[in-house]
Write a protein that holds these residues in place. Structure first.
Motif, mmCIF file in Angstrom:
data_model
loop_
_atom_site.group_PDB
_atom_site.id
_atom_site.type_symbol
_atom_site.label_atom_id
_atom_site.label_comp_id
_atom_site.label_asym_id
_atom_site.label_seq_id
_atom_site.Cartn_x
_atom_site.Cartn_y
_atom_site.Cartn_z
ATOM 1 N N CYS A 1 7.662 -94.559 -106.290
ATOM 2 C CA CYS A 1 7.618 -93.831 -107.010
ATOM 3 C C CYS A 1 9.015 -93.027 -106.349
ATOM 4 O O CYS A 1 8.392 -92.661 -107.680
ATOM 5 N N ARG B 1 11.354 -98.767 -112.327
ATOM 6 C CA ARG B 1 10.459 -97.580 -112.056
ATOM 7 C C ARG B 1 11.240 -97.142 -111.056
ATOM 8 O O ARG B 1 11.007 -97.344 -110.159
ATOM 9 N N LYS C 1 10.957 -85.793 -107.814
ATOM 10 C CA LYS C 1 9.599 -85.949 -107.758
ATOM 11 C C LYS C 1 8.475 -84.434 -107.705
ATOM 12 O O LYS C 1 9.047 -83.524 -106.904
ATOM 13 N N HIS D 1 -1.242 -94.526 -110.206
ATOM 14 C CA HIS D 1 -1.457 -93.077 -110.127
ATOM 15 C C HIS D 1 -3.643 -93.266 -110.334
ATOM 16 O O HIS D 1 -3.225 -91.512 -110.283
ATOM 17 N N GLU E 1 3.174 -99.425 -109.582
ATOM 18 C CA GLU E 1 3.718 -98.484 -108.200
ATOM 19 C C GLU E 1 3.986 -99.832 -107.251
ATOM 20 O O GLU E 1 3.253 -100.030 -106.414
ATOM 21 N N ASP F 1 3.626 -91.807 -101.794
ATOM 22 C CA ASP F 1 2.429 -92.571 -102.103
ATOM 23 C C ASP F 1 2.514 -94.251 -101.710
ATOM 24 O O ASP F 1 1.890 -95.336 -102.566
ATOM 25 N N GLN G 1 -0.828 -96.746 -102.611
ATOM 26 C CA GLN G 1 -0.855 -97.338 -103.585
ATOM 27 C C GLN G 1 -0.277 -97.846 -104.312
ATOM 28 O O GLN G 1 -0.049 -98.611 -105.114
HETATM 29 MN MN MN Z 1 4.242 -91.320 -107.529
#
Ligand code: MN
Ligand code: PEP
Length: 337
Positions: A102, A126, A131, A272, A298, A309, A312
């Motif tokens: 993330c 990524r 952020k 997400h 992610e 994050d 996830q």
């Molecule tokens: Mn994220």
């Protein structure tokens, strides 16, 4: 409206039409297909009065564009837009996979992630340097230092890199380091930022606003394209509903609808949408089955320590199984991974 040219129309025919469009203060948008060229006429057509383009040399027919989005719509361009990022294509037959943390938290973690992901064939990394956090007290990203690490990781492991821009004032510096520039859900209707993205010479990954309709999503892409940037990747990332078991509700319906309405590539971010790791695989499979051109997932080498994050984020080794599953689905619909 769009002016559809005859297959044998010459370049002079096209030039004449462009001249006529500009004469009335409108903007031509030429799209050259394999067989025919299509010229979009953008602007207020009332300025044309009774003028018609039907009888000009090389014109096959003139068709009005009914939809509010013009440049991103299928009416102006029938074939799919493929975006080539230094040899990695998004929007073609091959499913693109973007993966990474993330946020870029430090160099070591990012390098570890890039190493692990590149070794299983992931070509696009990524990582957020700026952020968009809900709380002003949460980790806000490393800023330019993060961009430097991202570029370094991309170069070292032969990966393209994508990162988010939050503010038009950072657009220049983000473009210096990134191969793809992301506009996040919270900024989907930040029109100044969209216009800035439209003036950039880099592909834009535009995420759907968490409460945006499909039409609003496409109008935001139109803002970017109206400024001249035609390289736009749309990303469905889940929308807000009454459901609380998942962070958002992945609107799988949006994938085939977007593919009907626009020629732009459509990818899905299951991370997400889900907000949890245990349903990433099935919803990723569903996304590819529904026609998504790619996935953005992610991945963190140590999710338990993630600053953003973690719940996830998949571990890199979990990606191997996911890639196998996606590959099976892709093959079933005559695509490849
Ligand atoms: Mn994220
Ligand atoms: C992200 O992808 O880093 C992100 C912040 O996602 P979203 O804008 O969809 O919340």
């Amino acid at each position: 409206m769009v002016i559809i040219m005859k297959a044998n129309a010459s370049q002079e025919d096209i030039n004449e039409i462009v001249k006529a469009i500009e004469k009335y203060g409108l903007k031509p948008h030429i799209s050259k297909g394999e067989e025919q060229s299509i010229i979009g006429v953008i602007g207020d057509r009332r300025s044309l009065g009774d003028i018609s383009f039907d009888h000009l040399a090389g014109v096959e027919k003139v068709v009005p564009i009914i939809k509010p989005y013009k440049l991103v719509g299928r009416e102006i361009k029938k074939y799919n837009t493929e975006i080539d990022i230094n040899g990695v294509v998004i929007g073609g037959n091959k499913i693109a996979v973007i993966a990474g943390p993330c946020a870029i938290e430090n160099k070591e973690m990012l390098m570890e992630a890039a190493h692990a992901l590149s070794s299983i064939g992931i070509k696009i990394l990524r990582g957020g340097a700026f952020k968009p956090r809900t709380s002003p007290y949460s980790f806000q990203g490393l800023g330019v230092k993060g961009l430097e690490y991202l570029r370094e990781a991309g170069d070292k492991y032969g990966m393209r890199v994508v990162t988010e821009v939050l503010d038009p004032r950072d657009a220049g510096v983000v473009a210096e380091y990134a191969d793809i520039i992301q506009i996040g859900t919270r900024n989907m209707q930040n029109f100044r930022l969209l216009e800035e993205a439209g003036r950039m010479n880099k592909p834009i990954l535009l995420k759907r606003g968490m409460s945006a309709t499909i039409k609003e999503f496409l109008m935001s892409a139109e803002y970017i394209m109206a400024q001249g940037n035609e390289k736009i990747i749309l990303c469905e990332r889940g929308i807000r509903t009454f459901e609380t078991e998942s962070r958002n509700s992945l609107d799988i319906t949006s994938v085939p609808l977007l593919k009907l309405f626009t020629h732009l590539p459509v990818i899905v971010d299951p991370s997400h949408a889900a907000g949890r790791i245990d349903i990433i695989n099935p919803i990723s499979r569903a996304a590819v089955a529904a026609g998504a051109d790619g996935l953005m997932i992610e991945v963190h080498p140590h999710p338990e320590n993630a600053l953003c994050d973690g719940p996830q984020s998949l571990r890199p080794e979990m990606m191997t199984g996911l890639l196998k599953e996606i590959s099976l689905i892709a093959n079933a619909i005559n695509r490849t991974l």
